[in-house]
Scaffold this motif. Structure first.
Motif, PDB file in Angstrom:
ATOM      1  N   ALA A 153       0.697  12.966   4.035  1.00 50.12           N
ATOM      2  CA  ALA A 153       0.184  14.297   4.034  1.00 50.12           C
ATOM      3  C   ALA A 153       1.350  15.069   4.880  1.00 50.12           C
ATOM      4  O   ALA A 153       0.982  16.470   4.203  1.00 50.12           O
ATOM      5  N   SER A 154       2.239  14.920   5.360  1.00 41.87           N
ATOM      6  CA  SER A 154       3.115  15.643   5.661  1.00 41.87           C
ATOM      7  C   SER A 154       4.412  15.688   4.722  1.00 41.87           C
ATOM      8  O   SER A 154       5.122  15.931   5.186  1.00 41.87           O
ATOM      9  N   GLY A 155       4.799  14.920   3.760  1.00 45.74           N
ATOM     10  CA  GLY A 155       5.431  15.204   2.631  1.00 45.74           C
ATOM     11  C   GLY A 155       5.673  14.093   2.450  1.00 45.74           C
ATOM     12  O   GLY A 155       7.001  13.842   1.465  1.00 45.74           O
ATOM     13  N   PHE A 156       6.003  12.814   3.311  1.00 42.77           N
ATOM     14  CA  PHE A 156       6.686  11.733   2.741  1.00 42.77           C
ATOM     15  C   PHE A 156       6.145  10.850   1.939  1.00 42.77           C
ATOM     16  O   PHE A 156       4.927  10.482   1.862  1.00 42.77           O
ATOM     17  N   TYR A 157       6.450  10.001   1.172  1.00 48.67           N
ATOM     18  CA  TYR A 157       6.709   8.953   0.194  1.00 48.67           C
ATOM     19  C   TYR A 157       5.343   7.532   1.370  1.00 48.67           C
ATOM     20  O   TYR A 157       7.479   7.751   1.871  1.00 48.67           O
ATOM     21  N   TYR A 206       0.780  -1.172  -0.206  1.00 48.73           N
ATOM     22  CA  TYR A 206       0.084  -0.020  -0.148  1.00 48.73           C
ATOM     23  C   TYR A 206       0.682   1.453   0.117  1.00 48.73           C
ATOM     24  O   TYR A 206       1.759   1.054   0.809  1.00 48.73           O
ATOM     25  N   VAL A 207       1.103   1.945  -1.549  1.00 49.31           N
ATOM     26  CA  VAL A 207       1.698   3.534  -0.860  1.00 49.31           C
ATOM     27  C   VAL A 207       0.777   4.414  -1.189  1.00 49.31           C
ATOM     28  O   VAL A 207      -0.459   4.442  -1.825  1.00 49.31           O
ATOM     29  N   SER A 208       1.233   5.539  -0.852  1.00 45.37           N
ATOM     30  CA  SER A 208      -0.072   7.284   0.008  1.00 45.37           C
ATOM     31  C   SER A 208       1.360   7.751   0.056  1.00 45.37           C
ATOM     32  O   SER A 208       2.685   7.736   0.144  1.00 45.37           O
ATOM     33  N   GLY A 209       0.778   9.610  -1.160  1.00 44.76           N
ATOM     34  CA  GLY A 209       1.953  10.257  -1.469  1.00 44.76           C
ATOM     35  C   GLY A 209       2.246  10.087  -2.250  1.00 44.76           C
ATOM     36  O   GLY A 209       2.449   9.636  -3.134  1.00 44.76           O
ATOM     37  N   SER A 210       3.393  11.211  -3.037  1.00 44.33           N
ATOM     38  CA  SER A 210       3.586  11.663  -3.419  1.00 44.33           C
ATOM     39  C   SER A 210       5.060  10.681  -3.815  1.00 44.33           C
ATOM     40  O   SER A 210       6.123  10.929  -2.985  1.00 44.33           O
ATOM     41  N   PRO A 211       5.183  10.849  -4.590  1.00 43.06           N
ATOM     42  CA  PRO A 211       6.644   9.640  -5.496  1.00 43.06           C
ATOM     43  C   PRO A 211       7.817  10.461  -5.768  1.00 43.06           C
ATOM     44  O   PRO A 211       8.957   9.486  -5.943  1.00 43.06           O
ATOM     45  N   SER A 253       8.344  12.744  -3.831  1.00 40.73           N
ATOM     46  CA  SER A 253       8.474  13.012  -2.691  1.00 40.73           C
ATOM     47  C   SER A 253      10.495  12.509  -2.725  1.00 40.73           C
ATOM     48  O   SER A 253      10.694  11.192  -2.511  1.00 40.73           O
ATOM     49  N   LYS A 254      11.151  13.133  -2.209  1.00 41.64           N
ATOM     50  CA  LYS A 254      13.028  11.924  -1.499  1.00 41.64           C
ATOM     51  C   LYS A 254      12.514  12.135  -0.422  1.00 41.64           C
ATOM     52  O   LYS A 254      13.543  10.938  -0.096  1.00 41.64           O
ATOM     53  N   LYS A 255      11.789  11.840   0.165  1.00 38.58           N
ATOM     54  CA  LYS A 255      11.548  10.841   2.175  1.00 38.58           C
ATOM     55  C   LYS A 255      11.257  10.168   1.910  1.00 38.58           C
ATOM     56  O   LYS A 255       9.453  10.283   1.296  1.00 38.58           O
ATOM     57  N   CYS A 256      11.078   9.291   2.562  1.00 35.02           N
ATOM     58  CA  CYS A 256       9.891   8.403   2.279  1.00 35.02           C
ATOM     59  C   CYS A 256       9.843   7.226   4.070  1.00 35.02           C
ATOM     60  O   CYS A 256      10.720   7.358   4.580  1.00 35.02           O
ATOM     61  N   VAL A 257       8.643   6.797   4.551  1.00 41.27           N
ATOM     62  CA  VAL A 257       8.189   6.307   5.857  1.00 41.27           C
ATOM     63  C   VAL A 257       7.812   4.817   5.110  1.00 41.27           C
ATOM     64  O   VAL A 257       7.243   4.807   4.744  1.00 41.27           O
ATOM     65  N   GLY A 291      14.006   7.424  -7.120  1.00 44.51           N
ATOM     66  CA  GLY A 291      14.934   8.817  -6.392  1.00 44.51           C
ATOM     67  C   GLY A 291      14.788   9.339  -5.037  1.00 44.51           C
ATOM     68  O   GLY A 291      15.222  10.158  -4.941  1.00 44.51           O
ATOM     69  N   ILE A 292      14.483   8.187  -4.025  1.00 44.91           N
ATOM     70  CA  ILE A 292      14.507   8.923  -2.654  1.00 44.91           C
ATOM     71  C   ILE A 292      16.177   8.408  -2.271  1.00 44.91           C
ATOM     72  O   ILE A 292      15.837   7.208  -2.251  1.00 44.91           O
ATOM     73  N   THR A 293      15.902   8.859  -1.685  1.00 44.96           N
ATOM     74  CA  THR A 293      17.356   9.462  -0.608  1.00 44.96           C
ATOM     75  C   THR A 293      17.129   9.754   0.931  1.00 44.96           C
ATOM     76  O   THR A 293      18.280   9.133   1.466  1.00 44.96           O
ATOM     77  N   ALA A 294      16.277   8.932   1.680  1.00 41.26           N
ATOM     78  CA  ALA A 294      16.282   9.410   2.938  1.00 41.26           C
ATOM     79  C   ALA A 294      15.360   8.464   3.595  1.00 41.26           C
ATOM     80  O   ALA A 294      13.900   8.714   3.625  1.00 41.26           O
ATOM     81  N   ILE A 295      15.370   6.848   4.347  1.00 35.61           N
ATOM     82  CA  ILE A 295      14.229   6.455   4.642  1.00 35.61           C
ATOM     83  C   ILE A 295      13.891   6.394   6.315  1.00 35.61           C
ATOM     84  O   ILE A 295      14.688   6.098   6.746  1.00 35.61           O
ATOM     85  N   GLY A 296      12.233   6.426   6.371  1.00 34.75           N
ATOM     86  CA  GLY A 296      12.075   6.147   7.831  1.00 34.75           C
ATOM     87  C   GLY A 296      11.572   5.264   7.978  1.00 34.75           C
ATOM     88  O   GLY A 296      11.079   5.035   7.298  1.00 34.75           O
ATOM     89  N   ALA A 297      11.680   4.147   9.174  1.00 34.43           N
ATOM     90  CA  ALA A 297      10.959   2.887   9.816  1.00 34.43           C
ATOM     91  C   ALA A 297      10.146   2.676  10.629  1.00 34.43           C
ATOM     92  O   ALA A 297      10.872   3.007  11.630  1.00 34.43           O
TER      93      ALA A 297
END
Length: 239
Positions: A65-69, A31-36, A38-42, A117-123
Motif C-alpha cells: 500500500a506504500s507503493g512497493f511490489y 504470494y505477491v501484492s502491489g503494483s507490478p 512499481s520499480k521498487k520491490c520488497v 523491470g524492478i530496479t531496487a529491492i529491499g529484503a
C-alpha cells in the motif's frame, strides 16, 4: 540453531489470506501484492511456518500500500514446519530446509523480479528468514535489509553486511538474546560506510513481529511499531 521459541504461537495457515495473489516466480510459488509496475520491490522471507501465514501476508499488503511490489516466496516448498507432526520434529524438518538452501533459492527469484523491470529491492526476514536476508546483504544482492528477531545470524555475518540494515530484536529471545543484538549494534557502529539501526523491543518475545495475536492490543501495537520501522527503512533506502 532453531529453538523452542521458533515453534511457539504457530499461525493458522490460510492459502487464501491476503488481498494479493499467488504466482510462480523464479521456480517457486510466491504470494505477491502491489503494483507490478512499481520499480521498487520488497522481498519478505518468512519464518519456519512459511508464506501462507495470514499476519505475514497482511504485512505484505501493508507494505504494498506504500507503493512497493511485494513478494513473499515459498522458500519451504510446500512443507512449512508443522508442530503437530510428531514424526518430523523441528530438528528433523530443518535438515531439508536450511537457510543456506533458502539463500540459493532467492537468486532465481531476484532474477525474475528484476525481469519485471524492478530496479531496487529491499529484503526483510523473520527468524529463519533473517539468516537468508543477511546472506543476501553480505553480497549486496539487495539495496537494504531488515532483520526481525533473526536466527542463525552471527557476529561474522554482521561484519560482512554491505547494505543499509535494521536489526530488531526482542527482550525475551533465547536464540538471539539482547546481549548478542548489542554486539551486532557495536559492529555496525564501527562500519560508518553501512547505515544501520538496531533496537531491542521491550516486553516482547521472539516471533513478535508476525506471530502475534490480533486480539491482543499490546501485541498488535508492538508488531505495528516494528512494521513501521521496516517500512520507513525501505522508503529511505530502496529507491
Amino acid at each position: 540453531m532453531l529453538g523452542a521459541q521458533c515453534c511457539e504461537n504457530p499461525p493458522v495457515l490460510n492459502p487464501l489470506s491476503g488481498s494479493g495473489h499467488a504466482e510462480k516466480l523464479g521456480g517457486l510459488d510466491a504470494y505477491v501484492s502491489g503494483s507490478p509496475d512499481s520499480k521498487k520491490c520488497v522481498l519478505l522471507v518468512s519464518d519456519i511456518f512459511g508464506y501462507e501465514a495470514p499476519n505475514l501476508r497482511a504485512l505484505a499488503d501493508k507494505v504494498a500500500a506504500s507503493g512497493f511490489y511485494v513478494v513473499v516466496p515459498d522458500f519451504l516448498c510446500g512443507d512449512p514446519y508443522d508442530p503437530s507432526n510428531q514424526e518430523k520434529p523441528v530438528h528433523v524438518w530443518i535438515k531439508n530446509h536450511g537457510p543456506d538452501k533458502g539463500f540459493e533459492d532467492t537468486k532465481p527469484v531476484l532474477e525474475a523480479i528484476k525481469n519485471k523491470g524492478i530496479t531496487a529491492i529491499g529484503a526483510a526476514g523473520m527468524c529463519w528468514g533473517g539468516k537468508v536476508v543477511v546472506e543476501l546483504s553480505k553480497q549486496a544482492l539487495n539495496q537494504a535489509a531488515v532483520l526481525f528477531h533473526p536466527t542463525y545470524v552471527t557476529v561474522d555475518d554482521v561484519k560482512d553486511v554491505k547494505v543499509p540494515i535494521t536489526i530488531l530484536g526482542a527482550e525475551d529471545d533465547f536464540l538471539t538474546p539482547p546481549a548478542v543484538v548489542k554486539q551486532f549494534e557495536e559492529i555496525l557502529a564501527s562500519k560508518p560506510e553501512v547505515s544501520s539501526y538496531v533496537k531491542i523491543f521491550p516486553n516482547v518475545s521472539h516471533g513478535w513481529s508476525t506471530r502475534y495475536d490480533i486480539n491482543e492490543p499490546e501485541a498488535v501495537k508492538a508488531a505495528e511499531e516494528a512494521h513501521k520501522q521496516m517500512l520507513d527503512w525501505f522508503v529511505t533506502y530502496v529507491k
